[in-house]
Design an enzyme around this catalytic site. Structure first.
Site, PDB file in Angstrom:
ATOM      1  N   LYS A   1      -0.592  -3.322  -7.121  1.00  0.00           N
ATOM      2  CA  LYS A   1       0.615  -4.082  -7.464  1.00  0.00           C
ATOM      3  C   LYS A   1       0.973  -3.943  -8.946  1.00  0.00           C
ATOM      4  O   LYS A   1       2.129  -3.677  -9.292  1.00  0.00           O
ATOM      5  CB  LYS A   1       0.391  -5.546  -7.081  1.00  0.00           C
ATOM      6  CG  LYS A   1       1.551  -6.476  -7.315  1.00  0.00           C
ATOM      7  CD  LYS A   1       1.482  -7.705  -6.440  1.00  0.00           C
ATOM      8  CE  LYS A   1       0.102  -8.288  -6.312  1.00  0.00           C
ATOM      9  NZ  LYS A   1      -0.479  -8.793  -7.567  1.00  0.00           N
TER      10      LYS A   1
ATOM     11  N   THR B   1      -0.085  -1.580 -10.986  1.00  0.00           N
ATOM     12  CA  THR B   1       0.215  -0.166 -11.206  1.00  0.00           C
ATOM     13  C   THR B   1       1.658   0.142 -10.809  1.00  0.00           C
ATOM     14  O   THR B   1       2.371   0.873 -11.510  1.00  0.00           O
ATOM     15  CB  THR B   1      -0.758   0.711 -10.395  1.00  0.00           C
ATOM     16  OG1 THR B   1      -2.092   0.330 -10.715  1.00  0.00           O
ATOM     17  CG2 THR B   1      -0.573   2.180 -10.701  1.00  0.00           C
TER      18      THR B   1
ATOM     19  N   ARG C   1       0.751 -10.442 -16.229  1.00  0.00           N
ATOM     20  CA  ARG C   1      -0.244 -11.402 -16.711  1.00  0.00           C
ATOM     21  C   ARG C   1      -1.303 -10.723 -17.574  1.00  0.00           C
ATOM     22  O   ARG C   1      -1.529  -9.521 -17.472  1.00  0.00           O
ATOM     23  CB  ARG C   1      -0.941 -12.090 -15.531  1.00  0.00           C
ATOM     24  CG  ARG C   1      -0.043 -12.987 -14.718  1.00  0.00           C
ATOM     25  CD  ARG C   1      -0.803 -13.618 -13.576  1.00  0.00           C
ATOM     26  NE  ARG C   1      -1.244 -12.618 -12.594  1.00  0.00           N
ATOM     27  CZ  ARG C   1      -2.098 -12.861 -11.610  1.00  0.00           C
ATOM     28  NH1 ARG C   1      -2.628 -14.064 -11.483  1.00  0.00           N
ATOM     29  NH2 ARG C   1      -2.435 -11.921 -10.758  1.00  0.00           N
TER      30      ARG C   1
ATOM     31  N   LYS D   1     -13.931  -7.184 -10.125  1.00  0.00           N
ATOM     32  CA  LYS D   1     -12.564  -6.680  -9.973  1.00  0.00           C
ATOM     33  C   LYS D   1     -12.210  -5.619 -11.007  1.00  0.00           C
ATOM     34  O   LYS D   1     -11.467  -4.687 -10.743  1.00  0.00           O
ATOM     35  CB  LYS D   1     -11.580  -7.852 -10.077  1.00  0.00           C
ATOM     36  CG  LYS D   1     -10.113  -7.466  -9.923  1.00  0.00           C
ATOM     37  CD  LYS D   1      -9.241  -8.713  -9.953  1.00  0.00           C
ATOM     38  CE  LYS D   1      -7.768  -8.362  -9.795  1.00  0.00           C
ATOM     39  NZ  LYS D   1      -7.221  -7.724 -11.011  1.00  0.00           N
TER      40      LYS D   1
ATOM     41  N   ALA E   1      -4.064 -17.214  -9.163  1.00  0.00           N
ATOM     42  CA  ALA E   1      -3.040 -17.113  -8.120  1.00  0.00           C
ATOM     43  C   ALA E   1      -3.379 -17.979  -6.910  1.00  0.00           C
ATOM     44  O   ALA E   1      -2.600 -18.036  -5.967  1.00  0.00           O
ATOM     45  CB  ALA E   1      -2.867 -15.664  -7.693  1.00  0.00           C
TER      46      ALA E   1
ATOM     47  N   PHE F   1      -1.794 -11.736  -5.949  1.00  0.00           N
ATOM     48  CA  PHE F   1      -2.189 -11.605  -4.547  1.00  0.00           C
ATOM     49  C   PHE F   1      -1.019 -11.138  -3.673  1.00  0.00           C
ATOM     50  O   PHE F   1      -0.064 -10.543  -4.153  1.00  0.00           O
ATOM     51  CB  PHE F   1      -2.785 -12.914  -4.028  1.00  0.00           C
ATOM     52  CG  PHE F   1      -4.079 -13.303  -4.678  1.00  0.00           C
ATOM     53  CD1 PHE F   1      -5.019 -12.347  -5.046  1.00  0.00           C
ATOM     54  CD2 PHE F   1      -4.379 -14.627  -4.940  1.00  0.00           C
ATOM     55  CE1 PHE F   1      -6.214 -12.689  -5.636  1.00  0.00           C
ATOM     56  CE2 PHE F   1      -5.582 -14.990  -5.535  1.00  0.00           C
ATOM     57  CZ  PHE F   1      -6.497 -14.028  -5.885  1.00  0.00           C
TER      58      PHE F   1
ATOM     59  N   PHE G   1      -1.803   7.505  -2.029  1.00  0.00           N
ATOM     60  CA  PHE G   1      -3.103   8.032  -2.434  1.00  0.00           C
ATOM     61  C   PHE G   1      -3.187   9.495  -2.003  1.00  0.00           C
ATOM     62  O   PHE G   1      -2.533   9.914  -1.041  1.00  0.00           O
ATOM     63  CB  PHE G   1      -4.236   7.235  -1.772  1.00  0.00           C
ATOM     64  CG  PHE G   1      -4.509   5.898  -2.409  1.00  0.00           C
ATOM     65  CD1 PHE G   1      -5.730   5.634  -3.003  1.00  0.00           C
ATOM     66  CD2 PHE G   1      -3.552   4.895  -2.413  1.00  0.00           C
ATOM     67  CE1 PHE G   1      -5.992   4.405  -3.581  1.00  0.00           C
ATOM     68  CE2 PHE G   1      -3.804   3.660  -2.992  1.00  0.00           C
ATOM     69  CZ  PHE G   1      -5.028   3.422  -3.578  1.00  0.00           C
TER      70      PHE G   1
ATOM     71  N   TRP H   1       0.796   6.606  -9.869  1.00  0.00           N
ATOM     72  CA  TRP H   1      -0.586   6.699 -10.349  1.00  0.00           C
ATOM     73  C   TRP H   1      -0.847   8.105 -10.909  1.00  0.00           C
ATOM     74  O   TRP H   1      -1.461   8.253 -11.959  1.00  0.00           O
ATOM     75  CB  TRP H   1      -1.558   6.394  -9.207  1.00  0.00           C
ATOM     76  CG  TRP H   1      -2.991   6.319  -9.671  1.00  0.00           C
ATOM     77  CD1 TRP H   1      -3.668   5.216 -10.095  1.00  0.00           C
ATOM     78  CD2 TRP H   1      -3.919   7.415  -9.747  1.00  0.00           C
ATOM     79  NE1 TRP H   1      -4.949   5.553 -10.454  1.00  0.00           N
ATOM     80  CE2 TRP H   1      -5.135   6.894 -10.255  1.00  0.00           C
ATOM     81  CE3 TRP H   1      -3.843   8.785  -9.465  1.00  0.00           C
ATOM     82  CZ2 TRP H   1      -6.262   7.687 -10.461  1.00  0.00           C
ATOM     83  CZ3 TRP H   1      -4.956   9.578  -9.684  1.00  0.00           C
ATOM     84  CH2 TRP H   1      -6.154   9.033 -10.164  1.00  0.00           C
TER      85      TRP H   1
END
Length: 559
Positions: free
Chosen positions: A74, A76, A97, A108, A276, A304, A384, A412
């Site tokens: 998200k 990214t 954030r 994480k 969140a 999230f 991906f 990415w």
């Protein structure tokens, strides 16, 4: 090839521009910046005041399907879309954030994007940055100290030590601090009582910090914090122990938004970072509203999946700040959808169109939910290298059948060049005026009805359930004058239900409410559904095990 490099290696190879040049792109003069070195700065309150009457830009929310261990990307995508908009000639910025130290050293990792869609300086942003979280933790713990000092001396408010609801915080995952005893060692050390620590991002100060519109509003909200109750259950507020003035002083500089840049040298605001779950999971209102006055397009994200992050963005942040989003981007990955379709994480590299089709139930529920707010939805497929064409075509076909456009995005690997098609579409949608934003519920609904409406409308639940004690607490909050507050639903992020193992789009379940908590300063009611952790622990092998300084004095192992 860049695909074999870690995020930190890619970030380290970037060429950053001086922060003054980044500010110029948004019309921020250098004298309006408070630099932290050459590549980070805070934006002064004076400048923020000076642009309040500017024309408002278009606000674009990036949210996601229900998260899985496979990852959705998200942040990214938020960075990639911001770069994509600038690449096609738009004046755009992003608002995200700040990362918490706890997850960085836990499991994480960081939260500065990834690959060629990152904000930099990545190491600084993921670690101490400009010290905002330290200031928030200090302000929170000052209140904790003032509470115990208030009791130690005359306790003029009559605060009952057994009914203090305010704990302490530290920005680290530390399970040993969840429950502690304070005031031990005799009368000179205070009044013995049970307490504990939460992680800083779960602090109500963090939520207040991110919802306040200016320093006066910040001080007012801090004064409204209910820190505990007297024996007859009369609430005691922070202002009754004269805390708000000193706490606001500690937060004065931190309250100025942070300006940094993406790998493609586009401006980015990174400010605040509320949980969140226990809070609303969005960056600060002051950063978002300032960005909207100096950019034509502002891309922001919410924590999230859309059932938590987007719902709170709309029903709490937009409600309180008067924001009206122009478009929503819903991020999905083939890998995550396969997991929602029943595939184990170890088998995600194998093509499985059937699992994709099954997992799209989760994507469909989020599309349906977002449509209830009247904001146009677009799906961004975060591609991906292991995704097959057949899998991506299955996702696009599913979206097209629902009248929603889906774009394969390769940010990415390619940065802004990988989101050009998405950027053109989102700019067109945002400029079209197609958004007819409306909130999910109104202020006049009862607190119970608000929670029930969210559970039934967004989670697919048949009912919410709670014991008599919880029901009485709902009624008490309304009696105390808090019935007009929005509700902040705290539940697992992994499922529409409160059972994290129920992936996909479960329906017909009950949502059990374990407790309700008052955040009088943040101005919402937290409805705790299931087990929610406000102080995480470290995993068996934490990320901290692999973080170190290399021979060149550079940080390795941070991701």
């Amino acid at each position: 090839m860049s695909s074999y490099k870690s995020d930190i290696e890619i970030a380290r190879e970037s060429t950053m521009q001086p922060i003054g040049e980044i500010g110029e792109k948004l019309g921020i003069p250098y004298e309006a910046l408070m630099p932290f070195g050459h590549t980070k700065a805070k934006v002064s309150q004076g400048f923020i005041e000076s642009v309040k009457d500017n024309k408002q830009g278009k606000l674009i929310l990036v949210t996601a399907i229900s998260p899985t261990p496979a990852g959705e990307g998200k942040t990214t995508t938020t960075v990639g879309l911001g770069d994509g908009l600038n690449r096609i000639g738009k004046k755009a910025t992003i608002c995200i954030r700040e990362p918490s130290l706890g997850p960085c050293f836990g499991m994480k990792g960081g939260a500065a994007g990834g690959g060629h869609a990152q904000v930099v300086p990545m190491e600084d942003i993921n670690l101490h940055f400009t010290g905002d979280f330290h200031a928030i933790g200090a302000a929170h713990n000052l209140l904790s100290a003032l509470i115990d000092n208030h009791i130690h001396w005359e306790n003029k408010s009559g605060l009952d030590p057994r009914r203090i609801t305010w704990r302490r915080v530290v920005d680290m995952n530390d399970r040993a601090l969840r429950n502690i005893n304070v005031g031990l060692g005799g009368p000179f050390n205070g009044t013995p009582r049970e307490s504990g620590f939460d992680i800083t991002v779960a602090s109500e100060i963090m939520a207040i910090f991110c919802l306040a519109t200016d320093l006066d509003d910040l001080s007012r909200r801090i004064g409204n914090i209910v820190v505990g109750y007297t024996r007859d259950m009369t609430p005691v507020r922070a202002r009754e122990i004269n805390a708000e003035g000193a706490m606001t002083v500690l937060l004065k500089d931190a309250f100025m938004p942070n300006l940094v840049q993406t790998l493609e040298n586009n401006p980015a605001f990174i400010h605040g970072g509320p949980f969140a779950n226990i809070a609303h999971g969005c960056n600060s209102v002051i950063a978002t509203t300032t960005a909207l006055k100096i950019a034509d397009y502002v891309v922001t994200e919410a924590g999230f999946g859309a059932d938590l992050g987007a719902e709170k963005f709309f029903d709490i942040k937009c409600r309180k700040a008067g924001l009206e989003p122009a478009a929503v981007v819903l991020v999905a990955t083939a890998r995550a959808l396969k997991m929602h379709g029943g595939v184990a994480k170890t088998d995600l590299n194998t093509e499985n169109v059937e699992a994709i089709t099954s997992g799209c139930k989760n994507l469909g529920r989020h599309i349906d939910n977002l449509s209830k707010y009247g904001v146009p939805v677009t799906v961004a497929i975060n591609r991906f290298v292991t995704d097959s064409d057949a899998e991506l075509q299955a996702i696009q076909a599913f979206c097209e059948a629902r009248g929603v456009q889906a774009f394969n995005c390769e940010h990415w690997e390619k940065g802004g060049a990988g989101t050009e098609a998405l950027a053109h579409h989102i700019a067109e949608v945002a400029d079209s005026g197609a958004s007819k934003f409306e909130l999910l519920y109104n202020d006049e609904m009862s607190l119970w009805d608000k929670a029930e409406h969210i559970a039934k409308t967004l989670y697919g639940a048949d009912e919410i359930i709670a014991d008599n004690k919880v029901r009485k607490q709902f009624a008490q909050f309304e009696q105390d004058g808090y019935g007009h507050f929005p509700v902040c639903m705290a539940k697992t992020q992994y499922s529409f239900s409160t059972d994290p193992s129920l992936m996909g789009a479960p329906s017909g379940h009950a949502v059990p409410i374990r407790e309700v908590r008052l955040s009088a300063g943040a101005e919402f009611i937290v409805v705790v559904c299931g087990d929610i952790m406000t102080m995480p622990g470290l995993p068996r092998v934490p990320s901290a095990d692999h973080i170190h300084l290399n021979e060149q004095g550079q940080i390795d192992g941070l991701f």
